[in-house]
Design an enzyme around this catalytic site. Structure first.
Site, short mmCIF file in Angstrom:
data_model
loop_
_atom_site.label_atom_id
_atom_site.label_comp_id
_atom_site.label_asym_id
_atom_site.label_seq_id
_atom_site.Cartn_x
_atom_site.Cartn_y
_atom_site.Cartn_z
N CYS A 86 1.04 3.02 -0.10
CA CYS A 86 0.15 3.79 -0.98
C CYS A 86 -1.02 2.97 -1.52
O CYS A 86 -1.92 3.53 -2.14
CB CYS A 86 0.94 4.41 -2.12
N1 COA Z 1 15.20 20.08 -7.53
C1 COA Z 1 16.02 20.20 -8.60
N2 COA Z 1 16.64 19.13 -9.15
C2 COA Z 1 16.46 17.94 -8.57
C3 COA Z 1 15.65 17.76 -7.43
C4 COA Z 1 15.01 18.90 -6.89
N3 COA Z 1 14.20 18.81 -5.84
N4 COA Z 1 15.65 16.47 -7.08
C5 COA Z 1 16.45 15.83 -7.96
N5 COA Z 1 16.95 16.72 -8.86
C6 COA Z 1 17.89 16.47 -9.96
C7 COA Z 1 18.74 15.24 -9.71
O1 COA Z 1 19.89 15.58 -8.98
C8 COA Z 1 19.10 14.83 -11.13
O2 COA Z 1 20.14 15.63 -11.60
P1 COA Z 1 21.25 15.05 -12.61
O3 COA Z 1 20.50 14.70 -13.86
O4 COA Z 1 22.18 16.21 -12.77
O5 COA Z 1 21.85 13.86 -11.93
C9 COA Z 1 17.85 15.19 -11.93
O6 COA Z 1 17.15 16.18 -11.14
C10 COA Z 1 16.93 14.02 -12.17
O7 COA Z 1 16.67 13.37 -10.92
P2 COA Z 1 15.76 12.09 -10.82
O8 COA Z 1 15.68 11.67 -9.37
O9 COA Z 1 16.23 11.07 -11.82
O10 COA Z 1 14.36 12.72 -11.25
P3 COA Z 1 13.09 12.03 -11.85
O11 COA Z 1 12.81 12.60 -13.16
O12 COA Z 1 13.12 10.54 -11.71
O13 COA Z 1 11.94 12.59 -10.85
C11 COA Z 1 10.58 11.81 -9.03
C12 COA Z 1 11.97 12.28 -9.46
C13 COA Z 1 10.65 11.39 -7.56
C14 COA Z 1 9.61 12.97 -9.19
C15 COA Z 1 10.13 10.63 -9.92
O14 COA Z 1 11.19 9.72 -10.09
C16 COA Z 1 8.93 9.89 -9.38
O15 COA Z 1 7.90 10.46 -9.10
N6 COA Z 1 9.04 8.57 -9.33
C17 COA Z 1 7.96 7.73 -8.90
C18 COA Z 1 7.87 7.73 -7.42
C19 COA Z 1 6.67 6.99 -6.94
O16 COA Z 1 5.75 6.69 -7.64
N7 COA Z 1 6.69 6.68 -5.69
C20 COA Z 1 5.60 6.03 -5.10
C21 COA Z 1 5.37 6.74 -3.85
S1 COA Z 1 3.72 6.48 -3.43
#
Ligand code: COA
Length: 372
Positions: A155
């Site tokens: 990225c």
């Molecule tokens: N729909 C519904 N629920 C979902 C889901 C989906 N698509 N994906 C995950 N969940 C659930 C998980 O199971 C978890 O449930 P639990 O609390 O019962 O265990 C909960 O949502 C939280 O999941 P989590 O993965 O901790 O979510 P988050 O708040 O961290 O958000 C991202 C996920 C990926 C959006 C976020 O972490 C992110 O953007 N991180 C940075 C990534 C990044 O910058 N990457 C660089 C790439 S260029």
């Protein structure tokens, strides 16, 4: 000698996909999967898949919509992969075509002839092939001179390439250098993975980097560039030419993007904020000097935290604009799409920051100032 960003270009595919459409496809896949494996799931031998939700996606990431190369193939539950017919070697390759589309726009807006370009860098998170370099194909198609090469810094591909282009121009190897960043991310996105299926969108950007004395009026002088890397396994894509040597694992899900999003969030926010603040100190820039932050577009909550740490107050949309609500995460292109779309209203002398971050980890900061 000052080096400037003279112009940018943006190409996006026309297929438009909302969260609701994406979630409907994913959830239909989950229903089908759970029905097919009902006995094993009931016996506790296999975990059931959980549905995705629009509410989660919008709250956790800020993404509402994205553009894709092929909506039909990507959302077709029996496929969930974009349908992109292979092209013969005699035709322009897809990534070169996307790059050329963005590049022509940048060249036109700078009033620049392709023959004036002395270097082409194609930099993106996943290259279509190892060789010949896509940059050389782009150079040929445009009729540019000099040399071209490809690079990949996930990225941060565009900002790392901007520093390269800056250094090429500064060293006198070219008067004008073209960076292209074709991010055809849906090709390496796992539409069957609940954690990541909603993240990416497709786009290509181009950035024209030139000696400031030949740049058109209103170009953006580059005040400083800084790059940082720190190894992490938290965002990974294991696709590569060695995969064919182990048939047992060739098509495993780790051959597409996988990430530990929560860990990335926690680790990257401090890494990037500290890098920006250090770079500002080196350039003797104060938070009040910063008219706008064009940040990488992965997660709106991450950007809110980073902008707040850099500016010392919660940033408005005017100070740190969001484009991921419309484009999704376009990998290296995100901060450049923000810069491309949200700079026309700035005035001579205004200063801003283009900043990317992502897998590696990698982060790049480019401070710019609008010239007269
Ligand atoms: N729909 C519904 N629920 C979902 C889901 C989906 N698509 N994906 C995950 N969940 C659930 C998980 O199971 C978890 O449930 P639990 O609390 O019962 O265990 C909960 O949502 C939280 O999941 P989590 O993965 O901790 O979510 P988050 O708040 O961290 O958000 C991202 C996920 C990926 C959006 C976020 O972490 C992110 O953007 N991180 C940075 C990534 C990044 O910058 N990457 C660089 C790439 S260029």
């Amino acid at each position: 000698m000052t080096v400037a960003i003279s112009a940018t270009g943006l190409w996006t595919p026309t297929d438009s996909v909302t969260n609701a459409e994406l979630v409907a496809s994913y959830n239909a896949y989950v229903e089908r999967y759970n029905a097919e494996h009902a006995e094993e799931i009931a016996a506790g031998a296999r975990p059931a898949l959980l549905p995705s939700s629009v509410e989660f996606i919008e709250k956790a990431s800020g993404i509402k919509h994205r553009y894709m190369l092929d909506k039909a193939g990507s959302l077709d539950v029996s496929r969930m992969v974009p349908r992109i017919p292979e092209r013969p070697n005699s035709e322009l390759s897809l990534m070169a075509e996307a790059s050329v589309n963005a590049a022509r726009q940048a060249l036109e807006s700078a009033g620049r002839d392709p023959g004036d370009i002395g270097a082409v860098i194609c930099s993106c998170s996943s290259l279509q092939r190892p060789y010949p370099a896509l940059a050389i194909e782009v150079q040929n198609e445009l009729g540019a001179g000099g040399f071209g090469y490809d690079m990949n810094v996930a990225c941060s591909s565009a900002t790392f390439a901007i520093q390269n282009a800056h250094d090429i121009v500064k060293a006198g190897h070219a008067r004008s250098a073209l960076v292209v960043n074709p991010e055809l991310t849906t090709g390496h996105l796992n539409f069957r993975d609940r954690e990541t299926h909603f993240i990416f969108g497709d786009a290509a950007v181009a950035i024209l980097v030139e000696r400031a004395d030949v740049a058109p009026p209103g170009a953006w002088a580059i005040l400083g560039t800084k790059l940082k890397t720190q190894f992490s396994n938290n965002i990974r894509n294991n696709f590569g030419f060695l995969n064919r040597a182990d048939e047992a694992h060739r098509d495993d899900p780790d051959k597409l993007i996988t990430q530990q999003g929560r860990k990335v969030f926690r680790e990257v926010v401090p890494l990037v904020s500290e890098m920006i603040l250090q770079h500002m100190a080196e350039l003797e820039l104060k938070p009040s000097d910063m008219r706008r932050l064009w940040l990488h577009q992965a997660n709106s909550n991450m950007n809110r935290l980073i902008a707040e740490r850099v500016l010392g107050h919660e940033a408005s949309q005017d100070e740190a604009p969001t484009v991921l609500d419309v484009y999704g995460n376009t990998a290296g292109a995100g901060s450049i799409i923000a810069f491309h779309s949200h700079r026309a209203d700035l005035k001579t002398g205004d200063k801003g920051l283009i900043c990317s971050f992502g897998a590696g980890y990698s982060a790049g900061s480019i401070f710019v100032q609008k010239a007269a």
